[in-house]
Design an enzyme around this catalytic site. Structure first.
Site, PDB file in Angstrom:
ATOM      1  N   GLU A   1       0.798  -1.241   0.000  1.00 36.61           N
ATOM      2  CA  GLU A   1       0.000   0.000   0.000  1.00 36.61           C
ATOM      3  C   GLU A   1       0.829   1.290   0.000  1.00 36.61           C
ATOM      4  OE1 GLU A   1      -2.787  -0.429   3.232  1.00 36.61           O
ATOM      5  OE2 GLU A   1      -3.766  -2.152   2.316  1.00 36.61           O
TER       6      GLU A   1
ATOM      7  N   ASN B   1       2.133  -5.186  -3.179  1.00 39.61           N
ATOM      8  CA  ASN B   1       0.726  -5.510  -2.916  1.00 39.61           C
ATOM      9  C   ASN B   1      -0.060  -4.243  -2.585  1.00 39.61           C
ATOM     10  OD1 ASN B   1      -1.214  -7.736  -2.384  1.00 39.61           O
ATOM     11  ND2 ASN B   1      -1.164  -7.032  -0.254  1.00 39.61           N
TER      12      ASN B   1
ATOM     13  N   HIS C   1     -10.238  -6.388  -2.320  1.00 38.15           N
ATOM     14  CA  HIS C   1     -11.301  -6.081  -1.345  1.00 38.15           C
ATOM     15  C   HIS C   1     -12.385  -5.317  -2.106  1.00 38.15           C
ATOM     16  CE1 HIS C   1      -9.009  -7.399   2.097  1.00 38.15           C
ATOM     17  NE2 HIS C   1      -7.987  -6.648   1.727  1.00 38.15           N
TER      18      HIS C   1
ATOM     19  N   GLU D   1      -6.146 -10.853  -1.397  1.00 32.99           N
ATOM     20  CA  GLU D   1      -6.968 -10.621  -0.186  1.00 32.99           C
ATOM     21  C   GLU D   1      -8.444 -10.522  -0.545  1.00 32.99           C
ATOM     22  OE1 GLU D   1      -5.514  -7.326   2.162  1.00 32.99           O
ATOM     23  OE2 GLU D   1      -3.422  -7.770   1.711  1.00 32.99           O
TER      24      GLU D   1
ATOM     25  N   ASP E   1     -12.178 -10.376  -0.692  1.00 31.71           N
ATOM     26  CA  ASP E   1     -13.458 -10.481   0.016  1.00 31.71           C
ATOM     27  C   ASP E   1     -14.426  -9.538  -0.679  1.00 31.71           C
ATOM     28  OD1 ASP E   1     -12.608  -8.015   1.130  1.00 31.71           O
ATOM     29  OD2 ASP E   1     -12.341  -8.837   3.134  1.00 31.71           O
TER      30      ASP E   1
HETATM   31  C1  XIL Z   1      -6.426  -6.435   8.264  1.00 31.19           C
HETATM   32  C2  XIL Z   1      -6.753  -7.630   9.137  1.00 31.19           C
HETATM   33  O1  XIL Z   1      -7.681  -8.446   8.465  1.00 31.19           O
HETATM   34  C3  XIL Z   1      -7.307  -7.161  10.453  1.00 31.19           C
HETATM   35  O2  XIL Z   1      -7.464  -8.264  11.344  1.00 31.19           O
HETATM   36  C4  XIL Z   1      -6.387  -6.129  11.077  1.00 31.19           C
HETATM   37  O3  XIL Z   1      -6.999  -5.605  12.250  1.00 31.19           O
HETATM   38  C5  XIL Z   1      -6.097  -4.991  10.123  1.00 31.19           C
HETATM   39  O4  XIL Z   1      -5.573  -5.529   8.918  1.00 31.19           O
HETATM   40  N1  XIL Z   1      -5.117  -4.746   3.608  1.00 31.19           N
HETATM   41  C6  XIL Z   1      -4.107  -5.554   4.064  1.00 31.19           C
HETATM   42  C7  XIL Z   1      -4.369  -6.441   5.225  1.00 31.19           C
HETATM   43  O5  XIL Z   1      -3.046  -5.623   3.439  1.00 31.19           O
HETATM   44  O6  XIL Z   1      -3.213  -6.665   5.995  1.00 31.19           O
HETATM   45  C8  XIL Z   1      -5.467  -5.920   6.110  1.00 31.19           C
HETATM   46  O7  XIL Z   1      -5.750  -6.892   7.102  1.00 31.19           O
HETATM   47  C9  XIL Z   1      -6.683  -5.586   5.286  1.00 31.19           C
HETATM   48  C10 XIL Z   1      -6.384  -4.532   4.265  1.00 31.19           C
END
Ligand code: XIL
Length: 386
Positions: free
Chosen positions: A178, A225, A261, A289, A291
Site C-alpha cells: 500500500e 501488494n 477487497h 486478499e 473479500d
Molecule cells: C487487516 C486484518 O484483516 C485485520 O485483522 C487487522 O486488524 C487490520 O488488517 N489490507 C491488508 C491487510 O493488506 O493486511 C489488512 O488486514 C486488510 C487490508
C-alpha cells in the site's frame, strides 16, 4: 500457456522445498516439475485446493492464528480447503515487534508448521507497511521520534531479519504494501519521509526493501501488494510506472498482488485488464486478499446478520465472486487466489465498514455459503474446458 502457472504455482509444497532448497522460485520459469496439487493426499478432490490445483492455481486463505489454534471447525476448513496460507496479522511488524528488539516469531512459526504439516504454501504478509507499525517506530505510520537514519536502519533490520528468519519457508513475500494514495502520488509514510529527509528520493525505500529481502531469501518471490488496483485509476497507473522503474533498475520484484477487497456498491472492476497490465511487464500476478462486502441486515440485537442478504445483493455478491476467479483464471500469470478469511465472524469488514459484511465464503457459524459453491462451479467449468 497453462503449464508455466502450474509449474510455478501448482503444487510446490514446503515439504518439497525442504528437500530441494535450490528450487528456483525467483526465476520466471520453474525448472523442476512438482507433483500436481490434486495428487496430494491432504486435499479431497472436491476441495478448492484440489480443483484449483488442476488448473495450476494456488488457492489460499488468510489465517487468524488464534482461530487456527482454538477452533476445530475453523482449523478443518483452513487446512483442507486451501493450498496456501497468509498470516492475517502475525507477520506484520507491529504484532511481531511490539517492543523494540524483542521479536516474537512464535505465532508465525506455528502457522508455518501447520502449513508444512498440511502441504500448504505460505504467502508472507507483509515486510514494509505504514499500517500496524510498532508504536516505538511510529504510532500512526507517519509520525516518529526516531531520526531519519534510525528509521532507515530499523527498516533494513526488519526486512533482513524477518526474511532471513523465514528463509526457504515463504513462497511469496508481500515486501511492500500500500505505498500509493488514490491519486497516484506516493503515500507520505514514515519510511518515505525518512528517505526524503536523508536527501534520497522518498520512494527509494521501496527499491531498498526489495533488494534487502532478495539478499536475505533469494528463492522467495517478491511482491508489491495494494488495494484499489482492480479498477483503472491514477493509482494503478502509478503502480505500473513504479514497477517499470524498479525493473529498469534491476530491482528484484517478481509479482504484483491486487488485494481484491471489493464492495458490491461500487460495481465490478475491469479486473482482468488490470491483472494483465502487470503480467504484460513479465511479472506474476495474484489476487491476494479477496473479500466481497455488501450491505447486511440488522439482526434485531443491535448488530447485523451476515447470513441472509436480499436476493438482489446475494445475486450480485455471487456474480462478483465468479468474476474475480474468472479474471484470475483468464490471466496466465495469475498464479494464486487468496480469500481474506474463512468465515464472516472473523472478517475484518464489519469493524471497518459498518453496515457492510457477508464478505466471505462461510457464514458466521462456518457454514458454506452459496458463494463457495459459485467458486467451485467456476473451477469445475474451467477444468472441463481445459
Ligand atoms: C487487516 C486484518 O484483516 C485485520 O485483522 C487487522 O486488524 C487490520 O488488517 N489490507 C491488508 C491487510 O493488506 O493486511 C489488512 O488486514 C486488510 C487490508
Amino acid at each position: 500457456m497453462r503449464t508455466s502457472r502450474s509449474l510455478i504455482a501448482g503444487a510446490l509444497s514446503l515439504a518439497t522445498l525442504a528437500v530441494a532448497p535450490t528450487a528456483a522460485w525467483a526465476a520466471p520459469v520453474q525448472t523442476a516439475t512438482p507433483p500436481p496439487a490434486h495428487e496430494s493426499h491432504q486435499f479431497s478432490r472436491s476441495s478448492l485446493a484440489s480443483m484449483a490445483g488442476e488448473l495450476g492455481l494456488t488457492f489460499g486463505v488468510a489465517v487468524n492464528t488464534d482461530e487456527l489454534e482454538n477452533d476445530r471447525k475453523y482449523r478443518h476448513l483452513a487446512t483442507t480447503q486451501f493450498s496456501s496460507v497468509t498470516a492475517e496479522n502475525v507477520m506484520k511488524w507491529g504484532p511481531m515487534e511490539p517492543v523494540r528488539g524483542e521479536i516474537d516469531y512464535g505465532p508465525a512459526e506455528a502457522l508455518i508448521a501447520s502449513a508444512v504439516e498440511n502441504d500448504q504454501l505460505v504467502r508472507g504478509h507483509t515486510l514494509v507497511w505504514h499500517s500496524q507499525t510498532p508504536a516505538w517506530l511510529s504510532p500512526d505510520g507517519t509520525e516518529t521520534t526516531l531520526t531519519p537514519q534510525q528509521v532507515r536502519d530499523a527498516m533494513q533490520k526488519r526486512v533482513t531479519e524477518t526474511a532471513t528468519h523465514f528463509k526457504g519457508q515463504i513462497w511469496q513475500w508481500d515486501v511492500v504494501n500500500e505505498a500509493f494514495n488514490e491519486d497516484g502520488t506516493y503515500r507520505r509514510t514514515v519510511f518515505y519521509n525518512a528517505y526524503e529527509a536523508l536527501g534520497l528520493p522518498g520512494h527509494q525505500y521501496i527499491a531498498d526493501a526489495f533488494r534487502w529481502a532478495h539478499a536475505a531469501d533469494p528463492d522467495a518471490l517478491l511482491f508489491y501488494n495494494d488495494y484499489n488496483l482492480e479498477f483503472t485509476s491514477p493509482k494503478v497507473l502509478a503502480a505500473e510506472a513504479m514497477v517499470k522503474e524498479l525493473l529498469a533498475q534491476d530491482v528484484p520484484i517478481h509479482g504484483v498482488g491486487l488485494q481484491g477487497h471489493l464492495a458490491t456498491q461500487y460495481g465490478f472492476p475491469n479486473l482482468q485488464e488490470n491483472l494483465q497490465r502487470f503480467a504484460d511487464l513479465g511479472l506474476e500476478v495474484a489476487l491476494t486478499e479477496v473479500d466481497i462486502r455488501t450491505f447486511v441486515q440488522p439482526d434485531g440485537n443491535g448488530g447485523f446478520t451476515h447470513e441472509v442478504l436480499t436476493p438482489e445483493l446475494q445475486a450480485t455478491t455471487e456474480a462478483f465472486w465468479r468474476g474475480t476467479l474468472e479474471a484470475c483464471l483468464a490471466v496466465e500469470a495469475c498464479n494464486s487466489y487468496t480469500v481474506w478469511g474463512v468465515g464472516d465472524a472473523n472478517s475484518w469488514v464489519p469493524g471497518v465498514f459498518p453496515g457492510e459484511g457477508s464478505a466471505l465464503l462461510w457464514d458466521e457459524r462456518l457454514n458454506k455459503k452459496a458463494q463457495f459453491h459459485e467458486l467451485r462451479d467456476v473451477l469445475r467449468d474451467a477444468i472441463r474446458q481445459q
